[in-house]
Design an enzyme around this catalytic site. Structure first.
Site, mmCIF file in Angstrom:
data_model
loop_
_atom_site.group_PDB
_atom_site.id
_atom_site.type_symbol
_atom_site.label_atom_id
_atom_site.label_comp_id
_atom_site.label_asym_id
_atom_site.label_seq_id
_atom_site.Cartn_x
_atom_site.Cartn_y
_atom_site.Cartn_z
ATOM 1 N N ALA A 158 0.838 -1.202 0.000
ATOM 2 C CA ALA A 158 0.000 0.000 0.000
ATOM 3 C C ALA A 158 0.873 1.252 0.000
ATOM 4 O O ALA A 158 0.571 2.238 -0.697
ATOM 5 C CB ALA A 158 -0.934 0.001 1.203
ATOM 6 N N HIS A 159 1.961 1.228 0.764
ATOM 7 C CA HIS A 159 2.897 2.356 0.754
ATOM 8 C C HIS A 159 3.500 2.536 -0.646
ATOM 9 O O HIS A 159 3.574 3.632 -1.168
ATOM 10 C CB HIS A 159 4.036 2.131 1.758
ATOM 11 C CG HIS A 159 3.672 2.470 3.167
ATOM 12 N ND1 HIS A 159 2.919 1.632 3.955
ATOM 13 C CD2 HIS A 159 3.948 3.553 3.941
ATOM 14 C CE1 HIS A 159 2.751 2.197 5.152
ATOM 15 N NE2 HIS A 159 3.369 3.363 5.169
ATOM 16 N N ARG A 160 3.895 1.420 -1.217
ATOM 17 C CA ARG A 160 4.542 1.459 -2.530
ATOM 18 C C ARG A 160 3.570 1.973 -3.593
ATOM 19 O O ARG A 160 3.936 2.774 -4.442
ATOM 20 C CB ARG A 160 5.028 0.041 -2.854
ATOM 21 C CG ARG A 160 5.736 -0.075 -4.155
ATOM 22 C CD ARG A 160 6.619 -1.298 -4.187
ATOM 23 N NE ARG A 160 7.791 -1.105 -3.343
ATOM 24 C CZ ARG A 160 8.516 -2.095 -2.850
ATOM 25 N NH1 ARG A 160 8.189 -3.330 -3.092
ATOM 26 N NH2 ARG A 160 9.573 -1.832 -2.127
#
Ligand code: SF4
Lengths: 299, 202
Positions: free
Chosen positions: B36-38
């Site tokens: 999700a961060h990526r």
């Protein structure tokens, strides 16, 4: 001739026992944690110890694995050469891992090397990992189940020192590993140290060391003294639960050793996290069994 | 008295917090980890969940779904926060998230992000996944389920979720960095004392 009913019986027991150890900590670990919690002076650390205790109660009540990382399953087997199912043990333990994965349920933690695919069954090439010791003439089998979680496996390290570095070099190595990477492995840790001849022999012994009971000692008085010195020294660092500082750092330090080449000192460290999930069970030749690690278990 | 943060969290709620303080969270807690961060930072995709004033949890839970399709939180333990270090500062800036929860410390860039955008990082004790699950009252949603169970963004309604130990505060102080210094300073004298007693090779 193989007794199929006996194979099935032993597989059932090992399936249940493997799933069981993910839910309840062994008696020695439980009482050590209670002791550390009792001696803790730091308020923040006390809150964390309370959470750990609450977590174990909740896991018990809800019958769930206490930590979501149920690890890679490893079995350390000490088996008599006359144990009737010696030849079937490998298959039994593999099936027990498959069964426990469903029963636990255990998280899927076996990723096939190079293919980089999770097998989804906790089994794969050489996994569950088996370690064998044969006891000549005996007809029983003692099996140690260990859940090697990611966090507590990560600090593992092994090296070969020159004799000139001596046991002093061993001290430095242990402190290096614990202060750099041990801090993130969910302390208070049970630290296993292997002192041996090569990298891999020391590594194996360091793992065997954390299977030994908390508070037990090496039979050699010098080694036992070194266990105590390392334990006291690491506690003086005050790493505390979760590495957030506190009155102690470790549940203990266990050393296992072998003879070595005069020109080498192999040394290795393995760590067990506060949720040190291992269990010891002994089967007699008629497959009656006794659980040695946990009190009052009904499988 | 228990200090409780409630979402949406405002800057003022955080300014008095210092590293080492213990707080609890009531409101909405969204799991958010590597992918999700990526997706947000590297691929520039917009998140399916509004996080302004919100709280995220670096965690990959075990969730059960009953016959009616209702989700139940079985186990939700923190994962190592450091893996998100590369993205967290930009993530805080982009989303306006105020509370980042995980395991272990985070690095200097996250500390910078916390100081600049007034956010905090806090630790939930590792290995206490069942305790955490009992603090989840309801799973309100699940976004990006294509990522599989651990990486799905699980939207949880939590009550007094904690203990959460502040490890980076809005001044940019970093508890784990300070502890590391403390351990290293103590170490020398301790190992010298031990070494003086283990000269077994003579
Ligand atoms: S180190 Fe141990 S207690 Fe911590 S998350 Fe890993 S398996 Fe669980």
């Amino acid at each position: 001739m193989v007794d199929n009913a006996a194979v099935q019986d032993m597989t059932d027991v090992m399936t249940k026992f493997t799933a069981y150890i993910g839910k309840r900590l062994p008696t020695d670990v439980k009482s050590k944690l209670a002791e550390l919690r009792g001696n803790e002076k730091n308020e923040m650390a006390n809150v964390i110890y309370d959470s750990m205790a609450e977590n174990q109660d909740a896991a018990d009540k809800l019958n769930r694995p206490s930590c979501q990382d149920t690890g890679v399953i490893q079995y350390f087997v000490s088996v008599g050469s006359k144990f009737p199912l010696l030849g079937e043990l490998e298959a039994i333990l593999r099936d027990a891992t498959l069964g426990a994965t469903k029963l636990g349920p255990l998280r899927h933690n076996a990723v096939e090397a190079f293919d980089e695919k999770n097998t989804g069954s906790n089994t794969g090439s050489r996994i569950p990992w088996l370690d064998w010791e044969i006891m000549p003439g005996e007809d029983s089998a003692t099996i140690e189940v260990y859940m090697a979680g990611g966090g507590c496996t990560l600090p593992g390290a092994s090296t070969v020192l020159m004799p000139g570095q001596g046991y002093e070099g061993v001290v430095d190595f242990v402190f290096d590993v614990i202060t750099s990477r041990g801090v993130n492995a969910c302390p208070p840790l049970l630290v296993g140290v292997g002192v041996s001849t090569a990298a891999e022999t020391a590594a194996r012994l360091s793992k065997k060391a954390i299977l030994r009971s908390v508070g037990s000692h090496h039979p050699n008085p010098k080694a036992a003294k070194m266990e105590t010195l390392l334990e006291e020294g690491l506690n003086e660092l005050g790493i505390g639960p979760q590495g957030l500082t506190g009155s102690s750092s470790v549940m203990g330090v266990n050393i296992e050793s072998s003879a070595r080449h005069p020109s080498t000192i192999g040394v290795a460290v393995s760590t067990g996290c506060w949720a040190h999930r291992r269990g010891r069970i002994k089967f007699n030749s008629d497959l009656t069994y006794e659980i040695l690690s946990h009190e009052g278990v009904v499988l | 008295m228990k200090k409780i943060l409630t979402t949406p969290i405002k800057d003022e709620d955080l300014l008095d917090l210092n590293i080492g303080d213990i707080v609890y969270l009531t409101g909405r807690l969204v799991t958010c980890r590597d992918v999700a961060h990526r997706r947000l930072i590297e691929q520039g995709r917009s998140l399916p969940v509004e996080l302004k004033g919100g709280a995220i949890f670096h965690a990959g839970p075990i969730v059960r779904q009953d016959e009616n399709g209702e989700f139940e939180m079985v186990s939700i333990g923190p994962t190592t926060s450091m893996r998100m270090e590369k993205f967290e500062k930009a993530f805080i800036k982009e989303t306006g998230v105020k509370l980042v929860i995980g395991k272990g410390g985070m690095g200097p860039e996250t500390a910078e992000g916390c100081a600049e955008y007034k956010a905090v990082h806090a630790v939930f004790p590792g290995g206490c996944a069942v305790l955490a699950a009992t603090k989840v009252e309801e799973i309100e949603g699940a976004e990006w389920q294509d990522l599989g169970m651990p990486e799905t963004m699980w939207i949880n309604r939590v009550k007094e979720f904690g203990p959460l130990i502040i490890s980076i505060d809005t001044k940019g102080n970093n508890l784990f960095e300070e502890n590391k210094k403390r351990f290293n300073a103590r170490r020398g004298p301790i190992t010298e004392k031990i070494k003086a007693q283990v000269g077994f090779i003579s």
